[in-house]
Design an enzyme around this catalytic site. Structure first.
Site, PDB file in Angstrom:
ATOM      1  N   TYR A  65       0.844  -1.207   0.000  1.00 25.57           N
ATOM      2  CA  TYR A  65       0.000   0.000   0.000  1.00 25.57           C
ATOM      3  C   TYR A  65       0.878   1.256   0.000  1.00 25.57           C
ATOM      4  O   TYR A  65       0.682   2.166  -0.824  1.00 25.57           O
ATOM      5  CB  TYR A  65      -0.921  -0.020   1.220  1.00 25.57           C
ATOM      6  N   LYS A  83       1.328   4.105  -3.010  1.00 22.20           N
ATOM      7  CA  LYS A  83       0.996   5.525  -2.824  1.00 22.20           C
ATOM      8  C   LYS A  83       2.216   6.419  -3.067  1.00 22.20           C
ATOM      9  O   LYS A  83       2.088   7.529  -3.578  1.00 22.20           O
ATOM     10  CB  LYS A  83       0.410   5.745  -1.430  1.00 22.20           C
TER      11      LYS A  83
HETATM   12  N1  LIG Z   1     -10.032   5.834   4.173  1.00 24.93           N
HETATM   13  C1  LIG Z   1      -8.844   6.317   4.492  1.00 24.93           C
HETATM   14  O1  LIG Z   1      -8.535   6.539   5.679  1.00 24.93           O
HETATM   15  C2  LIG Z   1      -7.838   6.634   3.417  1.00 24.93           C
HETATM   16  C3  LIG Z   1      -6.659   7.279   3.798  1.00 24.93           C
HETATM   17  C4  LIG Z   1      -5.718   7.594   2.819  1.00 24.93           C
HETATM   18  C5  LIG Z   1      -5.957   7.299   1.497  1.00 24.93           C
HETATM   19  N2  LIG Z   1      -7.113   6.670   1.156  1.00 24.93           N
HETATM   20  C6  LIG Z   1      -7.319   6.392  -0.263  1.00 24.93           C
HETATM   21  O2  LIG Z   1      -8.540   6.951  -0.691  1.00 24.93           O
HETATM   22  C7  LIG Z   1      -9.057   6.179  -1.764  1.00 24.93           C
HETATM   23  C8  LIG Z   1     -10.478   5.779  -1.442  1.00 24.93           C
HETATM   24  O3  LIG Z   1     -10.453   4.947  -0.299  1.00 24.93           O
HETATM   25  P1  LIG Z   1     -11.741   4.686   0.585  1.00 24.93           P
HETATM   26  O4  LIG Z   1     -11.294   4.703   1.997  1.00 24.93           O
HETATM   27  O5  LIG Z   1     -12.847   5.569   0.154  1.00 24.93           O
HETATM   28  O6  LIG Z   1     -12.056   3.161   0.195  1.00 24.93           O
HETATM   29  P2  LIG Z   1     -13.465   2.387   0.058  1.00 24.93           P
HETATM   30  O7  LIG Z   1     -13.107   0.955   0.137  1.00 24.93           O
HETATM   31  O8  LIG Z   1     -14.459   2.943   1.005  1.00 24.93           O
HETATM   32  O9  LIG Z   1     -13.944   2.763  -1.423  1.00 24.93           O
HETATM   33  C9  LIG Z   1     -13.123   2.420  -2.506  1.00 24.93           C
HETATM   34  C10 LIG Z   1     -13.887   2.562  -3.787  1.00 24.93           C
HETATM   35  O10 LIG Z   1     -12.985   2.237  -4.843  1.00 24.93           O
HETATM   36  C11 LIG Z   1     -13.570   1.265  -5.678  1.00 24.93           C
HETATM   37  N3  LIG Z   1     -12.546   0.413  -6.253  1.00 24.93           N
HETATM   38  C12 LIG Z   1     -11.667  -0.400  -5.624  1.00 24.93           C
HETATM   39  N4  LIG Z   1     -10.920  -1.058  -6.508  1.00 24.93           N
HETATM   40  C13 LIG Z   1     -11.338  -0.650  -7.731  1.00 24.93           C
HETATM   41  C14 LIG Z   1     -10.970  -0.974  -9.046  1.00 24.93           C
HETATM   42  N5  LIG Z   1     -10.018  -1.872  -9.319  1.00 24.93           N
HETATM   43  N6  LIG Z   1     -11.610  -0.349 -10.057  1.00 24.93           N
HETATM   44  C15 LIG Z   1     -12.573   0.544  -9.827  1.00 24.93           C
HETATM   45  N7  LIG Z   1     -12.979   0.892  -8.595  1.00 24.93           N
HETATM   46  C16 LIG Z   1     -12.372   0.280  -7.572  1.00 24.93           C
HETATM   47  C17 LIG Z   1     -14.518   0.486  -4.781  1.00 24.93           C
HETATM   48  O11 LIG Z   1     -15.486  -0.181  -5.568  1.00 24.93           O
HETATM   49  C18 LIG Z   1     -15.074   1.625  -3.927  1.00 24.93           C
HETATM   50  O12 LIG Z   1     -16.110   2.285  -4.603  1.00 24.93           O
HETATM   51  C19 LIG Z   1      -8.107   4.988  -1.926  1.00 24.93           C
HETATM   52  O13 LIG Z   1      -7.183   5.280  -2.960  1.00 24.93           O
HETATM   53  C20 LIG Z   1      -7.405   4.919  -0.601  1.00 24.93           C
HETATM   54  O14 LIG Z   1      -6.144   4.315  -0.701  1.00 24.93           O
HETATM   55  C21 LIG Z   1      -8.062   6.335   2.074  1.00 24.93           C
END
Ligand SMILES: NC(=O)c1ccc[n+]([C@@H]2O[C@H](COP(=O)([O-])OP(=O)(O)OC[C@H]3O[C@@H](n4cnc5c(N)ncnc54)[C@H](O)[C@@H]3O)[C@@H](O)[C@H]2O)c1
Length: 247
Positions: free
Chosen positions: A153, A157
């Protein structure tokens, strides 16, 4: 910020739920027409019904060709693409590197880094043709801050941030801006397992604001980077992390 993005066409990946969904809602509230992608079609149809417009483009960002087809569908429907937010991402495992498996590494890199590359490249090609646009990639505080058990991960990133800087430099004089949103911890399905475990207490203690954020708290940052208010901002990383990277 209502009206800030009036007349603009945006595409958000990972918009089925979580941060991508919150960003898509914020862009729509700011006046953009928003096309949304994720793997689950019904989540996208819910979004289109909720905001009363836009386009659902389901599929996997890791699939070669998907991003090009998605951009073609958006341009066919709306005639242009002004904003792309690559929020699709996964974090399916939590093991120290010596215990990690090849297939988990590949899955994370394929979605988080290669998927971002495919989508940003497809959006960039369209925006270069039009003479402008704003691409926003999504990294994490762990692009720069190490933590145990998240090697793939964190590497994905870090790659997203490096890729974004290169695209920003390549496209800056042709009107296409590329910036990174680097979130700290937000309550979503992706983070909930960690945040609600014993690690959650460590995460909150490590965060200067002493809390995990709500997804809408990321929306305004995306609207800013998408908008003409950020006209001289490219190649930057905007952290929205309750002070994590400052501490
Ligand atoms: N939640 C956190 O604390 C956090 C922190 C830092 C970064 N992020 C980043 O933010 C982004 C969103 O994360 P989140 O927490 O909303 O996750 P989540 O799991 O709630 O939602 C992820 C979304 O991405 C979609 N997705 C996953 N793989 C996919 C693919 N191969 N093709 C198309 N869609 C796909 C899923 O269907 C879902 O709609 C990610 O890149 C994650 O790494 C999240």
């Amino acid at each position: 910020m209502s009206g800030t993005l009036q007349g603009k066409v945006a595409w958000v990946t990972g918009a089925g739920k979580g941060l991508g969904r919150a960003i898509a809602v914020a862009l729509a509230e700011a006046g953009a027409t928003v096309a949304v992608s994720s793997r689950t079609k019904t989540d996208l149809e819910d979004f289109v019904a909720e905001v009363g417009g836009g386009l659902a483009v389901p599929g996997s960002v890791a699939e070669p060709g998907f991003a090009d087809q998605a951009v073609a569908a958006i341009v066919e429907q709306f005639g242009r693409l002004d904003v792309a937010v690559t929020a699709a991402g996964i974090s399916p495992t939590f093991h120290r590197t010596e215990k990690s498996r090849d297939e988990d590494w590949t899955a994370v890199i394929d979605t988080n880094l290669t998927g971002t590359y495919y989508c940003a490249r497809a959006a960039g090609r369209q925006m270069l043709q039009q003479g402008g646009g704003s691409i926003i990639t999504v990294s994490s505080v762990h692009a720069t801050a190490g933590m145990e058990r998240i090697a793939a991960y964190a590497a994905s990133k870090g790659g997203v941030e490096a890729l974004s800087r290169v695209m920003a430099v390549e496209w800056a004089d042709r009107g296409v801006r590329v910036n990174v949103l680097a979130p700290g911890y937000f309550h979503t399905d992706l983070s909930e397992g960690l945040v609600s475990s014993k690690w959650g207490e460590r995460i909150v203690a490590r965060t200067p604001q002493k809390r995990v954020a709500a997804p809408p708290e990321l929306g305004a940052a995306a609207v800013y980077l998408a908008s003409d208010a950020a006209s001289y901002t490219t190649g930057s990383t905007l952290t929205v992390d309750g002070g994590w990277t400052a501490a």
